[in-house]
Design a protein around this motif. Structure first.
Motif, PDB file in Angstrom:
ATOM      1  N   PHE A   1       7.724  -2.761  13.547  1.00 56.58           N
ATOM      2  CA  PHE A   1       8.876  -3.247  14.305  1.00 56.58           C
ATOM      3  C   PHE A   1       9.460  -4.461  13.598  1.00 56.58           C
ATOM      4  O   PHE A   1       8.771  -5.446  13.362  1.00 56.58           O
ATOM      5  CB  PHE A   1       8.464  -3.623  15.736  1.00 56.58           C
ATOM      6  CG  PHE A   1       9.594  -4.125  16.584  1.00 56.58           C
ATOM      7  CD1 PHE A   1      10.518  -3.246  17.126  1.00 56.58           C
ATOM      8  CD2 PHE A   1       9.754  -5.483  16.815  1.00 56.58           C
ATOM      9  CE1 PHE A   1      11.577  -3.709  17.897  1.00 56.58           C
ATOM     10  CE2 PHE A   1      10.797  -5.965  17.587  1.00 56.58           C
ATOM     11  CZ  PHE A   1      11.718  -5.057  18.128  1.00 56.58           C
ATOM     12  N   HIS A   2      10.731  -4.374  13.255  1.00 53.70           N
ATOM     13  CA  HIS A   2      11.391  -5.449  12.504  1.00 53.70           C
ATOM     14  C   HIS A   2      12.103  -6.407  13.463  1.00 53.70           C
ATOM     15  O   HIS A   2      12.943  -5.999  14.264  1.00 53.70           O
ATOM     16  CB  HIS A   2      12.409  -4.868  11.526  1.00 53.70           C
ATOM     17  CG  HIS A   2      13.228  -5.920  10.831  1.00 53.70           C
ATOM     18  ND1 HIS A   2      12.681  -6.832   9.956  1.00 53.70           N
ATOM     19  CD2 HIS A   2      14.564  -6.206  10.880  1.00 53.70           C
ATOM     20  CE1 HIS A   2      13.619  -7.644   9.507  1.00 53.70           C
ATOM     21  NE2 HIS A   2      14.768  -7.276  10.047  1.00 53.70           N
ATOM     22  N   ILE A   3      11.736  -7.680  13.393  1.00 52.87           N
ATOM     23  CA  ILE A   3      12.438  -8.730  14.136  1.00 52.87           C
ATOM     24  C   ILE A   3      13.466  -9.325  13.184  1.00 52.87           C
ATOM     25  O   ILE A   3      13.104  -9.889  12.142  1.00 52.87           O
ATOM     26  CB  ILE A   3      11.472  -9.821  14.628  1.00 52.87           C
ATOM     27  CG1 ILE A   3      10.410  -9.203  15.553  1.00 52.87           C
ATOM     28  CG2 ILE A   3      12.237 -10.928  15.364  1.00 52.87           C
ATOM     29  CD1 ILE A   3       9.368 -10.193  16.034  1.00 52.87           C
ATOM     30  N   SER A   4      14.719  -9.210  13.510  1.00 55.23           N
ATOM     31  CA  SER A   4      15.786  -9.627  12.593  1.00 55.23           C
ATOM     32  C   SER A   4      15.773 -11.128  12.346  1.00 55.23           C
ATOM     33  O   SER A   4      15.236 -11.906  13.144  1.00 55.23           O
ATOM     34  CB  SER A   4      17.150  -9.209  13.154  1.00 55.23           C
ATOM     35  OG  SER A   4      17.451  -9.951  14.322  1.00 55.23           O
ATOM     36  N   SER A   5      16.402 -11.537  11.254  1.00 54.19           N
ATOM     37  CA  SER A   5      16.491 -12.960  10.919  1.00 54.19           C
ATOM     38  C   SER A   5      17.239 -13.757  11.984  1.00 54.19           C
ATOM     39  O   SER A   5      16.798 -14.849  12.363  1.00 54.19           O
ATOM     40  CB  SER A   5      17.160 -13.133   9.550  1.00 54.19           C
ATOM     41  OG  SER A   5      16.361 -12.567   8.537  1.00 54.19           O
TER      42      SER A   5
ATOM     43  N   LEU B   1       0.838  -1.185   0.000  1.00 50.23           N
ATOM     44  CA  LEU B   1       0.000   0.000   0.000  1.00 50.23           C
ATOM     45  C   LEU B   1       0.888   1.256   0.000  1.00 50.23           C
ATOM     46  O   LEU B   1       2.046   1.188   0.401  1.00 50.23           O
ATOM     47  CB  LEU B   1      -0.908   0.000   1.235  1.00 50.23           C
ATOM     48  CG  LEU B   1      -1.912  -1.155   1.340  1.00 50.23           C
ATOM     49  CD1 LEU B   1      -2.692  -1.037   2.654  1.00 50.23           C
ATOM     50  CD2 LEU B   1      -2.864  -1.156   0.158  1.00 50.23           C
ATOM     51  N   PRO B   2       0.343   2.379  -0.444  1.00 49.68           N
ATOM     52  CA  PRO B   2       1.127   3.626  -0.387  1.00 49.68           C
ATOM     53  C   PRO B   2       1.554   3.937   1.045  1.00 49.68           C
ATOM     54  O   PRO B   2       0.878   3.562   2.000  1.00 49.68           O
ATOM     55  CB  PRO B   2       0.148   4.675  -0.919  1.00 49.68           C
ATOM     56  CG  PRO B   2      -0.831   3.898  -1.741  1.00 49.68           C
ATOM     57  CD  PRO B   2      -0.975   2.575  -1.056  1.00 49.68           C
ATOM     58  N   GLU B   3       2.671   4.600   1.167  1.00 53.58           N
ATOM     59  CA  GLU B   3       3.175   4.955   2.501  1.00 53.58           C
ATOM     60  C   GLU B   3       2.158   5.810   3.234  1.00 53.58           C
ATOM     61  O   GLU B   3       1.534   6.698   2.665  1.00 53.58           O
ATOM     62  CB  GLU B   3       4.493   5.715   2.354  1.00 53.58           C
ATOM     63  CG  GLU B   3       5.225   5.927   3.659  1.00 53.58           C
ATOM     64  CD  GLU B   3       6.616   6.491   3.445  1.00 53.58           C
ATOM     65  OE1 GLU B   3       6.857   7.627   3.889  1.00 53.58           O
ATOM     66  OE2 GLU B   3       7.454   5.806   2.814  1.00 53.58           O
ATOM     67  N   MET B   4       1.965   5.495   4.530  1.00 54.52           N
ATOM     68  CA  MET B   4       0.978   6.225   5.329  1.00 54.52           C
ATOM     69  C   MET B   4       1.529   6.503   6.727  1.00 54.52           C
ATOM     70  O   MET B   4       2.495   5.859   7.160  1.00 54.52           O
ATOM     71  CB  MET B   4      -0.322   5.424   5.425  1.00 54.52           C
ATOM     72  CG  MET B   4      -0.176   4.059   6.090  1.00 54.52           C
ATOM     73  SD  MET B   4      -1.718   3.093   6.052  1.00 54.52           S
ATOM     74  CE  MET B   4      -1.752   2.598   4.316  1.00 54.52           C
ATOM     75  N   GLN B   5       0.897   7.441   7.414  1.00 54.28           N
ATOM     76  CA  GLN B   5       1.290   7.796   8.774  1.00 54.28           C
ATOM     77  C   GLN B   5       0.402   7.065   9.777  1.00 54.28           C
ATOM     78  O   GLN B   5      -0.818   7.197   9.755  1.00 54.28           O
ATOM     79  CB  GLN B   5       1.170   9.305   8.986  1.00 54.28           C
ATOM     80  CG  GLN B   5       2.159  10.140   8.191  1.00 54.28           C
ATOM     81  CD  GLN B   5       3.569  10.042   8.734  1.00 54.28           C
ATOM     82  OE1 GLN B   5       3.769   9.919   9.951  1.00 54.28           O
ATOM     83  NE2 GLN B   5       4.554  10.077   7.839  1.00 54.28           N
ATOM     84  N   ILE B   6       1.010   6.255  10.652  1.00 54.19           N
ATOM     85  CA  ILE B   6       0.286   5.557  11.711  1.00 54.19           C
ATOM     86  C   ILE B   6       1.050   5.754  13.012  1.00 54.19           C
ATOM     87  O   ILE B   6       2.232   5.410  13.100  1.00 54.19           O
ATOM     88  CB  ILE B   6       0.135   4.053  11.403  1.00 54.19           C
ATOM     89  CG1 ILE B   6      -0.658   3.853  10.108  1.00 54.19           C
ATOM     90  CG2 ILE B   6      -0.557   3.337  12.564  1.00 54.19           C
ATOM     91  CD1 ILE B   6      -0.848   2.399   9.731  1.00 54.19           C
ATOM     92  N   PHE B   7       0.373   6.330  14.007  1.00 52.50           N
ATOM     93  CA  PHE B   7       1.006   6.626  15.298  1.00 52.50           C
ATOM     94  C   PHE B   7       2.265   7.473  15.111  1.00 52.50           C
ATOM     95  O   PHE B   7       3.267   7.294  15.802  1.00 52.50           O
ATOM     96  CB  PHE B   7       1.351   5.342  16.050  1.00 52.50           C
ATOM     97  CG  PHE B   7       0.184   4.441  16.298  1.00 52.50           C
ATOM     98  CD1 PHE B   7      -0.939   4.906  16.966  1.00 52.50           C
ATOM     99  CD2 PHE B   7       0.205   3.129  15.842  1.00 52.50           C
ATOM    100  CE1 PHE B   7      -2.021   4.074  17.200  1.00 52.50           C
ATOM    101  CE2 PHE B   7      -0.874   2.293  16.063  1.00 52.50           C
ATOM    102  CZ  PHE B   7      -2.000   2.764  16.739  1.00 52.50           C
ATOM    103  N   GLY B   8       2.196   8.377  14.154  1.00 52.21           N
ATOM    104  CA  GLY B   8       3.314   9.280  13.918  1.00 52.21           C
ATOM    105  C   GLY B   8       4.474   8.666  13.167  1.00 52.21           C
ATOM    106  O   GLY B   8       5.505   9.318  12.988  1.00 52.21           O
ATOM    107  N   GLU B   9       4.329   7.434  12.712  1.00 53.23           N
ATOM    108  CA  GLU B   9       5.389   6.746  11.973  1.00 53.23           C
ATOM    109  C   GLU B   9       4.968   6.526  10.527  1.00 53.23           C
ATOM    110  O   GLU B   9       3.803   6.232  10.239  1.00 53.23           O
ATOM    111  CB  GLU B   9       5.693   5.384  12.615  1.00 53.23           C
ATOM    112  CG  GLU B   9       6.228   5.446  14.040  1.00 53.23           C
ATOM    113  CD  GLU B   9       7.674   5.913  14.091  1.00 53.23           C
ATOM    114  OE1 GLU B   9       8.366   5.786  13.061  1.00 53.23           O
ATOM    115  OE2 GLU B   9       8.104   6.395  15.152  1.00 53.23           O
ATOM    116  N   SER B  10       5.918   6.686   9.611  1.00 56.52           N
ATOM    117  CA  SER B  10       5.662   6.402   8.203  1.00 56.52           C
ATOM    118  C   SER B  10       5.851   4.910   7.962  1.00 56.52           C
ATOM    119  O   SER B  10       6.928   4.369   8.198  1.00 56.52           O
ATOM    120  CB  SER B  10       6.625   7.199   7.305  1.00 56.52           C
ATOM    121  OG  SER B  10       6.392   8.581   7.443  1.00 56.52           O
ATOM    122  N   VAL B  11       4.787   4.234   7.518  1.00 59.99           N
ATOM    123  CA  VAL B  11       4.854   2.792   7.324  1.00 59.99           C
ATOM    124  C   VAL B  11       4.285   2.408   5.964  1.00 59.99           C
ATOM    125  O   VAL B  11       3.474   3.139   5.389  1.00 59.99           O
ATOM    126  CB  VAL B  11       4.074   2.029   8.428  1.00 59.99           C
ATOM    127  CG1 VAL B  11       4.677   2.285   9.789  1.00 59.99           C
ATOM    128  CG2 VAL B  11       2.602   2.417   8.406  1.00 59.99           C
TER     129      VAL B  11
END
Length: 329
Positions: A296-300, A134-144
């Motif tokens: 939130f990214h959980i690394s490999s 989806l196009p980039e959007m603002q959620i809780f002040g974060e661009s996701v």
């Protein structure tokens, strides 16, 4: 895939290894149908796991640590989820009264089909993922950037994990596998003999070409693998959603070792009675990882540690608190 184009040698190593091993397996070591002993199954299990680890070393050398941990994570997730396949394979062979010396041939051709279907699923899935951001959007002040397919997979895996936690083996034990879609296809297009005709899939009797029950069993095994792929393929997309090479090679190495693992564990499956709880937690964890990945990214490496830890704990608990069948043995 760009890093792979720069290192075609990695693809060549994978292709040559798999081709040689399949030719050796079918044309040399298992030219004649026979009962696979525990010793032989252990040897082949060690061979396939060793080859998988060596290939992961090739990935580390050419592609780096991140791709190495992605391969390891996807490999062990597929390996763990494949254990559920083994339970069902045992029931299918028992239902159709397949002679033990024919098990290897059925599993071999079932795996050949899996190589083809997994390639279709994985490469199609990666393309769908690339097309559904989806196009980039603002959620809780974060661009996701949220991906529709990964989000759907995430919800599905959380649901699958919860369902798997409460699943009972009796559901499959009472199943009539002769009514499986795979069996129905064979019965629809072929006349099938009542008895097995050695290790043949087709025979000519009284001037008629007939299929044998062995072909029916292969079709049931193939369909069963497709059903399990519905869980395992979305699960590995959480590891490397944009790298079909890592996903496919790890998946294929795990599947190629599944046949040897079947023979090794067929007589000891009850010793892993609590493993399905661990697999349920793994599915739910991967689903949550997919859902929160835009935030939130959980690394490999972290994912690999979590998956490995869950597997070890579930096996240990199985051994400490054995099933009723094991206590009675």
């Amino acid at each position: 895939m760009d890093h792979l184009i720069n290192h075609p040698g990695v693809l060549a190593v994978f292709s040559v290894t798999v081709l040689i091993m399949l030719l050796l397996d079918l044309g040399v070591f298992n030219k004649k149908s026979h009962v696979v002993s525990n010793k032989e199954a252990l040897a082949w299990s060690v061979v396939w796991i060793s080859l998988s680890m060596l290939f992961s070393g090739v990935i580390y050398y050419y592609l780096g640590f991140e791709q190495f941990t992605q391969f390891q994570g996807a490999y062990w997730i597929e390996k763990a989820l494949s254990v559920d396949n083994l339970f069902v394979f045992i029931m299918v062979f028992g239902f159709f009264n397949v002679p033990k010396h024919l098990h290897h041939k059925v599993l071999f051709w079932g795996i050949i089909g899996a190589l083809i279907f997994r390639a279709i699923f994985i490469f199609t899935g990666v393309e769908l993922i690339n097309l559904t951001y989806l196009p980039e959007m603002q959620i809780f002040g974060e661009s996701v950037r949220i991906n529709v397919v990964l989000s759907v997979f995430g919800f599905f895996l959380v649901f699958a994990g919860i369902k798997s936690w409460f699943a009972h083996s009796d559901d499959d034990e009472n199943k009539d596998f002769s009514k499986s879609p795979g069996a129905r296809i064979i019965y629809r297009f072929f006349n099938v003999t009542k008895n097995y005709e050695g290790d043949k899939f087709f025979v000519k009797l009284n001037g008629k070409n007939l299929a044998t029950p062995l072909l029916v069993v292969v079709a049931v095994i193939e369909f069963t693998d497709l059903i399990f792929a519905v869980d395992s393929i979305p699960a590995i997309f959480a590891i490397a959603p944009n790298d079909p090479f890592i996903l496919y090679t790890s998946n294929i190495f795990a599947i190629l070792g599944l046949r040897a693992l079947y023979f090794l564990l067929a007589n000891f499956m009850y010793m892993f009675s609590k493993l399905h709880y661990g697999l349920a937690v793994i599915l739910a964890f991967i689903g949550v990882k997919m859902l929160i990945s835009p935030f939130f990214h959980i690394s490999s490496p972290a994912s690999l540690i979590v998956v490995g830890g869950i597997l070890v704990v579930s096996v240990i608990i199985s051994l400490i608190f054995p099933s009723k069948e094991e206590k009675a043995a």
